[in-house]
Design a protein around this motif. Structure first.
Motif, PDB file in Angstrom:
ATOM      1  N   SER A  16       0.817  -1.220   0.000  1.00 14.02           N
ATOM      2  CA  SER A  16       0.000   0.000   0.000  1.00 14.02           C
ATOM      3  C   SER A  16       0.848   1.265   0.000  1.00 14.02           C
ATOM      4  N   ALA A  19      -0.420   4.597  -1.711  1.00 15.55           N
ATOM      5  CA  ALA A  19      -1.608   5.125  -1.037  1.00 15.55           C
ATOM      6  C   ALA A  19      -1.260   5.680   0.336  1.00 15.55           C
ATOM      7  N   GLN A  22       0.145   9.075   0.056  1.00 13.43           N
ATOM      8  CA  GLN A  22      -0.915  10.060  -0.185  1.00 13.43           C
ATOM      9  C   GLN A  22      -1.672  10.373   1.103  1.00 13.43           C
ATOM     10  N   LEU A  23      -1.957   9.352   1.882  1.00 10.04           N
ATOM     11  CA  LEU A  23      -2.662   9.562   3.146  1.00 10.04           C
ATOM     12  C   LEU A  23      -1.818  10.371   4.127  1.00 10.04           C
ATOM     13  N   SER A 179     -14.392   1.403   1.225  1.00 10.73           N
ATOM     14  CA  SER A 179     -14.320   1.697  -0.211  1.00 10.73           C
ATOM     15  C   SER A 179     -14.711   0.528  -1.094  1.00 10.73           C
ATOM     16  N   PRO A 211      -5.817   2.547   2.964  1.00 13.10           N
ATOM     17  CA  PRO A 211      -5.286   2.807   1.625  1.00 13.10           C
ATOM     18  C   PRO A 211      -6.344   2.858   0.533  1.00 13.10           C
ATOM     19  N   GLY A 212      -7.353   2.003   0.619  1.00 12.31           N
ATOM     20  CA  GLY A 212      -8.386   1.997  -0.403  1.00 12.31           C
ATOM     21  C   GLY A 212      -9.175   3.289  -0.495  1.00 12.31           C
ATOM     22  N   ASP A 213      -9.154   4.085   0.565  1.00  9.68           N
ATOM     23  CA  ASP A 213      -9.914   5.343   0.564  1.00  9.68           C
ATOM     24  C   ASP A 213      -9.473   6.284  -0.544  1.00  9.68           C
ATOM     25  N   VAL A 214      -8.187   6.244  -0.884  1.00  9.45           N
ATOM     26  CA  VAL A 214      -7.682   7.215  -1.856  1.00  9.45           C
ATOM     27  C   VAL A 214      -8.132   6.906  -3.280  1.00  9.45           C
ATOM     28  N   THR A 215      -8.764   5.759  -3.489  1.00  7.57           N
ATOM     29  CA  THR A 215      -9.234   5.397  -4.826  1.00  7.57           C
ATOM     30  C   THR A 215     -10.592   6.015  -5.143  1.00  7.57           C
ATOM     31  N   ILE A 220     -12.139  10.862  -0.264  1.00  4.43           N
ATOM     32  CA  ILE A 220     -11.065  11.810   0.047  1.00  4.43           C
ATOM     33  C   ILE A 220     -11.658  13.129   0.528  1.00  4.43           C
TER      34      ILE A 220
END
Length: 258
Positions: A16, A19, A22-23, A179, A211-215, A220
């Motif tokens: 991850s 991601a 990014q987080l 997500s 991590p899946g949240d950023v997709t 976001i």
């Protein structure tokens, strides 16, 4: 006593990495510096072993050196157990085969906790902050192993506690997002929006990202709004601060020097 905000990034590992980067930027924009915890998976789904990835090990050490608290977050994160009764309901509805510690025996749970702790502490060069089971799900065997593990902190959906004594250090639902389906995205955004108003009374608020949240751009946006709302009027805290607060509230141990 001032209200606190505790923030965390789950499922940290080589799988991850992009991601998580990014987080880190998203949380840092609201919290200042690296004022959050990371939940580290030693070998996510058996496909991303930390032990054989020196580059990511160096990143973990760097984050820890900058103040990020590192929790042991299972071993595989994947749940391979067969469940019955309430555990089967939790495994089906609360997670998608991610509740690794829901069906483990005490001995197997203890082994994975100890192995994860040794690996992560060797990497970061310091004690881990505690243990948090994947999907915040603990079976009876995991609960028994955790009480004897020596970890200072543990967390589930509704609380943070001391495994050795059972003392609860923070209460209230953790705000998080899902997500993996449109329905779960919508429901988690709805709950986050509600929480920004309804959970303001909590003395210790917890907000966690994955991590899946950023997709999902809508997630976001919800994450930004939620951290901004909870950061107002709260001190950005570390999980270790909960232990310090508990010690202060109880005073020195009986027989200790004042």
């Amino acid at each position: 006593m001032s209200k606190l905000l505790l923030a965390s990034i789950h499922d940290v590992g080589p799988r991850s990495e992009a991601a998580v980067d990014q987080l880190c930027d998203i949380l840092g924009s609201h919290l200042g510096a690296l004022n959050f915890a990371m939940l580290v998976v030693p070998d996510h789904w058996g496909e991303a072993p930390l032990a054989s990835n020196p580059a990511f090990q160096a990143k973990l050490r760097g984050w820890a050196d900058q103040g990020v608290e590192m929790f042991v977050h299972g071993w595989f994160h994947k749940d391979l157990a067969e469940h019955t009764g309430m555990a089967a309901i939790k495994a089906k509805h609360m997670t998608a085969s991610e509740g690794e510690f829901l069906g483990l025996s005490r001995d197997e749970a203890a082994r994975r906790m100890a192995d994860g702790r040794k690996l992560i502490e060797d990497i970061i060069g310091r004690e881990s902050a505690g243990f948090i089971a994947p999907a915040w799900l603990y079976g009876a065997g995991a609960q028994e192993a955790l009480a004897q593990s020596g970890f200072k902190l543990a967390e589930d959906h509704m609380k943070v506690w001391r495994p050795d004594t059972g003392e609860i250090l923070a209460r209230g639902p953790v705000v998080t997002w899902a997500s993996r389906s449109v329905g779960r995205q919508r429901s988690s955004r709805f709950f986050a929006g509600l929480a920004r108003h309804a959970l303001g009374f909590l003395p210790k608020a917890r907000v966690a990202v994955h991590p899946g949240d950023v997709t999902v751009p809508a997630l976001i946006s919800s994450i930004h709004a939620t951290y901004a709302a909870f950061a107002r009027g709260r001190r950005i805290a570390r999980y270790a601060d909960l232990l310090d607060s508990a010690h202060t509230a109880h005073g020195p141990a009986r027989g200790a020097a004042a």
